[in-house]
Scaffold this active site. Sequence first.
Site, PDB file in Angstrom:
ATOM      1  N   GLU A  10      -0.501   0.976  -5.671  1.00  0.00           N
ATOM      2  CA  GLU A  10      -0.375  -0.201  -4.818  1.00  0.00           C
ATOM      3  C   GLU A  10      -0.449  -1.501  -5.625  1.00  0.00           C
ATOM      4  OE1 GLU A  10      -3.774   0.258  -2.216  1.00  0.00           O
ATOM      5  OE2 GLU A  10      -3.626   2.418  -2.345  1.00  0.00           O
ATOM      6  N   HIS A  41       0.844  -1.205   0.000  1.00  0.00           N
ATOM      7  CA  HIS A  41       0.000   0.000   0.000  1.00  0.00           C
ATOM      8  C   HIS A  41       0.884   1.262   0.000  1.00  0.00           C
ATOM      9  CE1 HIS A  41      -3.378   2.591   0.935  1.00  0.00           C
ATOM     10  NE2 HIS A  41      -4.194   1.576   1.074  1.00  0.00           N
TER      11      HIS A  41
HETATM   12  O1  TA6 Z   1      -6.059   0.956  -1.165  1.00  0.00           O
HETATM   13  C1  TA6 Z   1      -7.064   1.889  -1.187  1.00  0.00           C
HETATM   14  C2  TA6 Z   1      -7.911   1.746   0.055  1.00  0.00           C
HETATM   15  O2  TA6 Z   1      -8.406   0.455   0.165  1.00  0.00           O
HETATM   16  C3  TA6 Z   1      -9.007   2.811   0.006  1.00  0.00           C
HETATM   17  O3  TA6 Z   1     -10.263   2.264  -0.223  1.00  0.00           O
HETATM   18  C4  TA6 Z   1      -8.848   3.563   1.287  1.00  0.00           C
HETATM   19  O4  TA6 Z   1      -9.807   3.313   2.214  1.00  0.00           O
HETATM   20  C5  TA6 Z   1      -7.433   3.227   1.702  1.00  0.00           C
HETATM   21  O5  TA6 Z   1      -7.120   1.970   1.213  1.00  0.00           O
HETATM   22  C6  TA6 Z   1      -7.036   3.400   3.139  1.00  0.00           C
HETATM   23  O6  TA6 Z   1      -7.486   2.387   3.969  1.00  0.00           O
HETATM   24  P1  TA6 Z   1      -7.175   2.466   5.513  1.00  0.00           P
HETATM   25  O7  TA6 Z   1      -7.736   1.211   6.117  1.00  0.00           O
HETATM   26  O8  TA6 Z   1      -5.694   2.544   5.669  1.00  0.00           O
HETATM   27  O9  TA6 Z   1      -7.854   3.690   6.030  1.00  0.00           O
END
Ligand code: TA6
Length: 314
Positions: free
Chosen positions: A289, A183
């Site tokens: 990601e 991520h």
């Molecule tokens: O990777 C994108 C995502 O899944 C978005 O939908 C957004 O919510 C982000 O990750 C962040 O997620 P988190 O659980 O770290 O707040």
Amino acid sequence: MVDRPHRPMALASTPGFPPQAQVTISDDNSTVKAVLPTGESVQVRLYGATVSSWKTATGKDNLWMSEAAVLDGSKAIRGGIPVVFPVFGTAPDKESVAKLPQHGFARISRWEFLGKSTSEGSSSNVKLDFGLSSENLDDNLKSLWPYKFGLLYSVALDPDSLKTTLVVTNQGDEPFEFQTLFHTYFNISDISAINIAGLEDSDYLDKVDSLKTKHQDSSITITSEMDRVYEPPKKSEVPVVISEDGEPRFEIVRDNLDQVVVWNPWTETAAKMADFAPNEGYKNMVCVEPGSLKPWQKLEKGDAFEAAQTIKLV
Ligand code: TA6
């Protein structure tokens, strides 16, 4: 500054050997830091094995970190490179992971630092290895995902690249299924000057438009909230390139990671996240990601899965 050809080395070295990367563990045992003889550095928090900083020799961080990131081990770290495993987002319809927290447990568990190494014949790089297994999970997570697994996560720093590699092994008798993803939060100067190439001709799932499937014809620019799961054509060797003001900055090469998520929360979603700061920080970050989300990977007893991303500075 006067250049002195025989100036003392900044880093410890054995006479006759070139200087090596210096690896240190913070006094509170929370963070492993590696600095190359050429000045580039990487920091990895044992909480989540989250890469929390990756700096060039000039001190500029290539990764974005929220000023309000929670760093006490009570919440996933908002920035750097959190590791997503064994579920991306949540999957309420998939029984084996239905009760797990968003993005799984790898990013909220404490990993072990297993050691450092360098490529043979080279002193200009360093690889840090981290491990997480079923035994390391807290009792609650163990009960929610009762499989016997091993994760080996390697963070390899070169002067002009960072490579993260994850090896998943099934160490139990029962098969299990998982998703995984890096991520990565990239540090950028201005979201309006960004262009992301390499995902043209891909279908994508638009998470901010009722999960509709759409098609990407040209390179990506971002002018509002974006949360997309791209499905690049299979076997594509094309790297994903993030450019700023037309100048390529990051080139992401995927290995065994078939999907790519592109995320920027923009104003409103950023404001809703307590650990996202400053409010305007969305202008300085973009998440690109690479992940293995579809199909779910299934590991039988004794099997292993390996995947990697290499981020090159260009
Ligand atoms: O990777 C994108 C995502 O899944 C978005 O939908 C957004 O919510 C982000 O990750 C962040 O997620 P988190 O659980 O770290 O707040």
